[in-house]
Design a protein around this motif. Structure first.
Motif, PDB file in Angstrom:
ATOM      1  N   VAL A 152      -5.329   6.569  -1.222  1.00 17.76           N
ATOM      2  CA  VAL A 152      -3.977   5.411  -1.013  1.00 17.76           C
ATOM      3  C   VAL A 152      -4.578   4.262  -2.112  1.00 17.76           C
ATOM      4  O   VAL A 152      -5.421   4.320  -3.122  1.00 17.76           O
TER       5      VAL A 152
ATOM      6  N   ALA B  15       0.607  -0.971  -0.176  1.00 20.61           N
ATOM      7  CA  ALA B  15       0.002  -0.017  -0.034  1.00 20.61           C
ATOM      8  C   ALA B  15       0.741   0.995  -0.278  1.00 20.61           C
ATOM      9  O   ALA B  15       2.013   0.916   0.953  1.00 20.61           O
TER      10      ALA B  15
ATOM     11  N   TRP C 161      -3.682   0.701   7.176  1.00 25.89           N
ATOM     12  CA  TRP C 161      -3.381   0.538   5.808  1.00 25.89           C
ATOM     13  C   TRP C 161      -1.749   0.080   5.376  1.00 25.89           C
ATOM     14  O   TRP C 161      -1.134  -0.574   4.694  1.00 25.89           O
TER      15      TRP C 161
END
Length: 157
Positions: A33, A18, A66
């Motif tokens: 993201v 990520a 994340w």
């Protein structure tokens, strides 16, 4: 257009995992993201306020959710050979992110990200004052997508 590594970065940028993209402003920070493997950036949220504690708490939550392998910060281009007034604050944030989270930081040109974000929102029926709540995160999406596209083009060479 990619601008390059943060001055404190000594590691190569990862190519899997990520990535969080940030559009820094003194009152708001837009966040987007993406996953390197997919290569498509998505707006995530806007952190509102100039309070460092609030910003750090929001970033801590995003780190937990994340687990990014890279931050991409928008860096305004130079005009008339002059550095943008926010450039020093953005470099300081980059150094802070690397020190706090141990995650490398890269910069990407954000010169037209807000304009592109506004056009994207307008093309999706969000116009005028209704754009305000989305503009920063969509600008972060534009910054991150430009980085991903540039990174993909560079790896094809």
């Amino acid at each position: 257009m990619m601008i390059g590594h943060a001055p404190s970065s000594t590691r190569a940028a990862p190519s899997r995992g990520a990535v969080l993209g940030l559009d820094f402003g003194t009152a708001r920070i837009g966040v987007a993201v993406a996953e390197f493997e997919i290569g498509i950036a998505h707006p995530l949220k806007t952190v509102v306020g100039d309070d460092a504690e609030r910003r750090n708490l929001a970033l801590d939550r995003m780190m937990e959710e994340w687990n990014p392998v890279l931050f991409v910060l928008g860096m305004p281009g130079r005009r008339n050979n002059q550095e943008h007034p926010l450039a020093a604050q953005i470099r300081a944030l980059a150094a802070e992110l690397e020190a706090r989270y141990g995650v490398p930081v890269e910069f990407s040109d954000e010169s037209h990200s807000s304009q592109a974000a506004s056009m994207t929102l307008a093309s999706n029926g969000v116009r005028g004052i209704r754009q305000k709540q989305f503009l920063d995160s969509v600008a972060a999406q534009e910054i991150l997508q430009a980085y991903l596209d540039g990174n993909r083009a560079a790896t094809r060479r």
